[in-house]
Enzyme design. Structure first.
Site, mmCIF file in Angstrom:
data_model
loop_
_atom_site.group_PDB
_atom_site.id
_atom_site.type_symbol
_atom_site.label_atom_id
_atom_site.label_comp_id
_atom_site.label_asym_id
_atom_site.label_seq_id
_atom_site.Cartn_x
_atom_site.Cartn_y
_atom_site.Cartn_z
ATOM 1 N N ARG A 1 0.851 -1.187 0.000
ATOM 2 C CA ARG A 1 0.000 0.000 0.000
ATOM 3 C C ARG A 1 0.889 1.240 0.000
ATOM 4 O O ARG A 1 2.101 1.114 0.143
ATOM 5 C CB ARG A 1 -0.927 -0.008 1.229
ATOM 6 C CG ARG A 1 -0.148 -0.357 2.497
ATOM 7 C CD ARG A 1 -0.537 0.358 3.718
ATOM 8 N NE ARG A 1 -0.455 1.772 3.632
ATOM 9 C CZ ARG A 1 0.668 2.481 3.782
ATOM 10 N NH1 ARG A 1 1.832 1.900 4.006
ATOM 11 N NH2 ARG A 1 0.655 3.800 3.712
ATOM 12 N N GLY A 2 0.242 2.408 -0.117
ATOM 13 C CA GLY A 2 1.014 3.646 -0.213
ATOM 14 C C GLY A 2 1.257 3.921 -1.695
ATOM 15 O O GLY A 2 1.701 3.023 -2.426
ATOM 16 N N ALA A 3 0.944 5.143 -2.127
ATOM 17 C CA ALA A 3 0.896 5.424 -3.570
ATOM 18 C C ALA A 3 2.176 5.051 -4.333
ATOM 19 O O ALA A 3 2.109 4.304 -5.317
ATOM 20 C CB ALA A 3 0.527 6.889 -3.775
ATOM 21 N N ARG B 1 -7.078 -0.647 -7.205
ATOM 22 C CA ARG B 1 -7.528 0.396 -6.265
ATOM 23 C C ARG B 1 -7.653 1.687 -7.078
ATOM 24 O O ARG B 1 -6.792 1.973 -7.915
ATOM 25 C CB ARG B 1 -6.536 0.587 -5.094
ATOM 26 C CG ARG B 1 -6.496 -0.588 -4.122
ATOM 27 C CD ARG B 1 -5.604 -0.281 -2.917
ATOM 28 N NE ARG B 1 -6.254 0.606 -1.967
ATOM 29 C CZ ARG B 1 -5.623 1.142 -0.914
ATOM 30 N NH1 ARG B 1 -4.348 0.907 -0.692
ATOM 31 N NH2 ARG B 1 -6.280 1.929 -0.079
ATOM 32 N N GLN C 1 -2.640 2.781 9.921
ATOM 33 C CA GLN C 1 -1.303 2.819 9.324
ATOM 34 C C GLN C 1 -0.333 3.635 10.167
ATOM 35 O O GLN C 1 0.875 3.406 10.136
ATOM 36 C CB GLN C 1 -1.355 3.423 7.906
ATOM 37 C CG GLN C 1 -2.048 2.560 6.871
ATOM 38 C CD GLN C 1 -3.508 2.914 6.726
ATOM 39 O OE1 GLN C 1 -4.132 3.383 7.690
ATOM 40 N NE2 GLN C 1 -4.082 2.696 5.566
ATOM 41 N N ASP D 1 -2.047 10.669 -2.517
ATOM 42 C CA ASP D 1 -2.408 9.577 -3.429
ATOM 43 C C ASP D 1 -2.693 10.074 -4.833
ATOM 44 O O ASP D 1 -2.509 9.353 -5.810
ATOM 45 C CB ASP D 1 -3.616 8.813 -2.886
ATOM 46 C CG ASP D 1 -3.187 7.966 -1.709
ATOM 47 O OD1 ASP D 1 -3.193 8.477 -0.579
ATOM 48 O OD2 ASP D 1 -2.786 6.808 -1.934
ATOM 49 N N ASN E 1 -5.610 12.241 -0.087
ATOM 50 C CA ASN E 1 -4.723 11.453 0.793
ATOM 51 C C ASN E 1 -5.629 10.738 1.797
ATOM 52 O O ASN E 1 -6.866 10.903 1.787
ATOM 53 C CB ASN E 1 -3.702 12.363 1.483
ATOM 54 C CG ASN E 1 -2.614 11.563 2.194
ATOM 55 O OD1 ASN E 1 -2.028 10.655 1.608
ATOM 56 N ND2 ASN E 1 -2.380 11.835 3.461
ATOM 57 N N LYS E 2 -5.022 9.975 2.663
ATOM 58 C CA LYS E 2 -5.758 9.157 3.637
ATOM 59 C C LYS E 2 -6.845 9.955 4.348
ATOM 60 O O LYS E 2 -6.640 11.107 4.722
ATOM 61 C CB LYS E 2 -4.748 8.597 4.644
ATOM 62 C CG LYS E 2 -5.291 7.703 5.731
ATOM 63 C CD LYS E 2 -6.130 6.572 5.223
ATOM 64 C CE LYS E 2 -5.473 5.700 4.186
ATOM 65 N NZ LYS E 2 -6.403 4.751 3.504
HETATM 66 O O1 MRU Z 1 -4.774 3.187 1.970
HETATM 67 P P1 MRU Z 1 -3.306 3.406 1.950
HETATM 68 O O2 MRU Z 1 -2.606 2.901 3.149
HETATM 69 O O3 MRU Z 1 -2.679 2.917 0.653
HETATM 70 O O4 MRU Z 1 -3.154 4.988 1.955
HETATM 71 C C1 MRU Z 1 -1.875 5.542 1.927
HETATM 72 C C2 MRU Z 1 -1.866 7.010 2.034
HETATM 73 O O5 MRU Z 1 -2.881 7.668 2.095
HETATM 74 C C3 MRU Z 1 -0.527 7.667 1.964
HETATM 75 O O6 MRU Z 1 -0.498 8.838 2.715
HETATM 76 C C4 MRU Z 1 -0.205 8.016 0.510
HETATM 77 O O7 MRU Z 1 -0.389 6.902 -0.327
HETATM 78 C C5 MRU Z 1 1.165 8.520 0.348
HETATM 79 S S1 MRU Z 1 2.373 7.286 0.645
HETATM 80 C C6 MRU Z 1 3.892 7.938 0.362
#
Ligand code: MRU
Length: 414
Positions: A56-58, A101, A208, A249, A259-260
């Site tokens: 996970r994470g962009a 996703r 997270q 994201d 973002n999250k």
């Molecule tokens: O649902 P996730 O855990 O994939 O969400 C991640 C985030 O929102 C991060 O802040 C974002 O992807 C940036 S990661 C460098």
């Protein structure tokens, strides 16, 4: 404990069991209390890991997408007849990966870049084309780390001495090929002696912050305190936050940033308290094809993320009788522990150990849930967006476009 101790989340290597290439992923859905490494030998395995948030994470999703395409090319195309058929199937595979996703644009970007490389080299023979795709995916991982280190330097320069910084979710090494974006800024500033402390939002519903950011900061030796998401307003009001820094994201052409979930609320709080709100993200997260954040698709996830909490761990039997009992219960496969009231727990034998994975219900059965995984922070609330090519400031439109020029973002691929 040092910044150099931070974890890597995914890599490409031969699987000794098959002698064929595989994508290795640290299962982030279980970290930090269970440290499984998933070995994917087919692209569909990487797709499942993405939808289940094992990876996970962009930026990490972008690299995982590229590696999934490469994996398909080297492990699943022996029966494909000729380059034309290969490219036609590749288009389908890339589209399937990109759709796992919806919000993080890096996912589509990673798959699309692989597709573009293959189509641009359609004159190669299949073996060379396969090698080229593997090389491209590995190059993307290296580039991601290099970008993050540059973001780290540029972002650290924005922070004051003895900074108390607040961050949300996990935008660390685990969320990228290596080093992290928002956490990369914090790691860099820490190494420069500028970080007095970090406030880590736990980041409901999947935690997270509590699970991953806390784990990484501890590994790096950065001082931090974990807070509930609801505590952010109070620590700001108390004057204990000098800056908020988060990842992204998807960033629209006007600077609106997805973002999250919970990020938007933090930005509003920053405005109220006069605290700078920074976004740190590579240009691969910028989507110049979208005029504003209104066009960003927000992923909705499983209601069970909200109605309960998951947990994982390892059982350490204390007596031989316990070992015998666990052996018997898990001999035929994972043992589903019968717990009343809808909790779920299963115990799996893993070599000589027993892993427990569970979900504990906290809400009454049958409640309706709305579970958006992301929100959009309007550009007007963002102080600056730190990319590897420089820092964009309001009004973001023109500066983002300049910073993204020639960087191979999604708009240049489509
Ligand atoms: O649902 P996730 O855990 O994939 O969400 C991640 C985030 O929102 C991060 O802040 C974002 O992807 C940036 S990661 C460098």
């Amino acid at each position: 404990m040092a910044v150099s101790d931070i974890p890597q989340t995914l890599w490409w290597a031969d699987d000794p069991a098959t002698g064929r290439p595989a994508v290795y992923l640290v299962d982030q859905s279980r970290l930090p209390l269970a440290g499984d490494v998933l070995v994917c030998s087919a692209y569909s395995g990487v797709c499942s890991a993405i939808s289940g948030m094992a990876v996970r994470g962009a930026p990490a999703l972008g690299v995982a997408a590229a590696m999934a395409v490469a994996l398909w090319a080297v492990n699943e195309t022996d029966d494909v007849d000729g380059v034309e058929a290969f490219l036609a199937r590749l288009d389908e595979v890339a589209a399937e990966i990109a759709a796992t996703r919806p919000t993080a644009v890096n996912l589509a970007w990673g798959a699309e870049r692989m597709r573009a490389v293959a189509h641009d080299n359609a004159d190669l023979a299949l073996p060379e084309l396969r090698d080229l795709l593997v090389a491209e995916a590995l190059a993307m991982a290296d580039e991601d780390e290099a970008r993050n280190r540059r973001i780290g330097e540029l972002g650290a320069a924005l922070l004051p001495e003895d900074a108390h910084v607040l961050t949300h979710c996990n935008a660390g090494s685990l969320a990228t090929a290596y080093f992290g974006t928002a956490l990369g800024v914090i790691f860099t500033a820490f190494e420069q002696g500028k970080i007095a402390g970090v406030w880590v939002d736990e980041t409901r519903p999947v935690l997270q912050g509590a699970r991953l950011t806390a784990w990484e900061l501890r590994m790096a030796g950065v001082p931090f305190r974990l807070i509930t998401d609801n505590a952010a307003a109070s620590v700001m009001r108390a004057g204990w936050v000098d800056a908020v820094i988060v990842g992204a994201d998807r960033i629209a052409a006007n600077g609106d940033t997805a973002n999250k979930i919970g990020t938007y609320g933090l930005a509003v709080l920053c405005k109220e308290h006069g605290i700078p709100f920074y976004v740190a993200a590579p240009t691969s997260t910028v989507d110049l094809t979208l005029a504003s954040g209104d066009d960003i698709v927000i992923e909705e996830r499983d209601p069970r993320e909200v109605t309960g909490v998951t947990f994982s761990g390892v059982i350490e039997p204390r007596t031989s009788a316990e070992t015998t009992a666990l052996d018997a219960l898990t001999r035929e496969g994972p043992w589903q522990v019968p717990i009343a009231k809808g909790h779920a727990m299963e115990i799996t034998r893993k070599g000589g150990a027993y892993q427990v994975d569970g979900w504990a219900r906290v809400a009454p059965p049958g409640v309706e849930v709305y579970n958006p995984a992301f929100d959009v922070t309007p550009a007007a609330l963002i102080t600056a967006i730190v990319t590897e090519n420089g820092v964009a400031s309001p009004d973001f439109g023109a500066s983002l476009e300049t910073l993204c020029e020639g960087s191979g973002g999604i708009h240049e691929l489509r």
